[in-house]
Design a protein around this motif. Structure first.
Motif, short mmCIF file in Angstrom:
data_model
loop_
_atom_site.label_atom_id
_atom_site.label_comp_id
_atom_site.label_asym_id
_atom_site.label_seq_id
_atom_site.Cartn_x
_atom_site.Cartn_y
_atom_site.Cartn_z
N PHE A 179 1.54 5.52 -8.07
CA PHE A 179 0.72 6.72 -7.93
C PHE A 179 0.00 6.76 -6.59
N ALA A 180 -0.12 5.61 -5.94
CA ALA A 180 -0.95 5.47 -4.74
C ALA A 180 -0.28 6.14 -3.54
N ASP A 181 -0.82 7.27 -3.14
CA ASP A 181 -0.33 7.97 -1.97
C ASP A 181 -1.53 8.52 -1.21
N ALA A 182 -2.06 7.70 -0.32
CA ALA A 182 -3.23 8.12 0.44
C ALA A 182 -2.84 9.08 1.55
N GLY A 183 -1.56 9.10 1.92
CA GLY A 183 -1.09 10.00 2.97
C GLY A 183 -1.78 9.74 4.29
N TYR A 215 -7.14 6.92 -8.40
CA TYR A 215 -6.99 6.40 -9.75
C TYR A 215 -8.19 6.78 -10.61
N ALA A 216 -9.39 6.64 -10.09
CA ALA A 216 -10.59 6.92 -10.86
C ALA A 216 -10.69 8.39 -11.26
N ASN A 217 -10.24 9.29 -10.39
CA ASN A 217 -10.32 10.72 -10.66
C ASN A 217 -9.03 11.29 -11.23
N LYS A 218 -8.07 10.41 -11.54
CA LYS A 218 -6.78 10.81 -12.10
C LYS A 218 -6.10 11.89 -11.24
N ALA A 219 -6.15 11.72 -9.94
CA ALA A 219 -5.54 12.68 -9.02
C ALA A 219 -4.02 12.56 -9.10
N ARG A 220 -3.38 13.69 -9.18
CA ARG A 220 -1.92 13.73 -9.26
C ARG A 220 -1.39 14.76 -8.27
N GLU A 221 -0.10 14.71 -8.06
CA GLU A 221 0.55 15.68 -7.19
C GLU A 221 0.41 17.07 -7.80
#
Length: 129
Positions: free
Chosen positions: A50-54, A115-121
């Protein structure tokens, strides 16, 4: 970010990110190299797919360090008027070191906050009823 059955105590994302730790357990290593993210946590097994800091960490670092270095260089020029070679000797190494050091810290914090904020694409909703 799979649905976990195990219970993990809450991890403070900024502290874990600055230490380069897993966002779920706060113990495992987040990075395998300087900026390379591990496949998964060695402690709890969380997959870091899930880790995509871009480009976010690089943008933050460039804006902050650029503001400081350019501001200091302008102040030094107006106050002291040093020769051009002294500007190069001072500001180029400061910009390089000042950019490389916080880059990993910012990337760790942004991944932990994802991860903490459940950020998704982002997904488009086509209005299917």
């Amino acid at each position: 970010m799979s649905q976990d059955k195990a219970h993990y105590p809450p991890v403070e994302p900024i502290g874990a990110g600055l230490k380069g730790r897993c966002p779920r357990c706060g113990e495992g290593r987040l990075f395998s190299g300087y900026l390379n993210v591990n496949e998964n946590c060695g402690n709890c097994g969380l997959g870091f797919d899930f880790a995509d800091a871009g480009d976010g960490p690089a943008v933050f670092v460039i804006l902050i360090v650029g503001f400081l270095v350019v501001g200091l260089a302008l102040w030094a020029e107006v106050s002291f008027g040093p020769p051009l070679w002294l500007h190069f000797l001072l500001w180029i190494p400061l910009a390089v070191v000042g950019s490389l050091v916080p880059l990993r810290l910012f990337k760790g914090v942004l991944i932990n906050l994802q991860y903490a904020n459940k950020a998704r694409e982002g997904r488009l909703d086509h209005g299917e009823d």
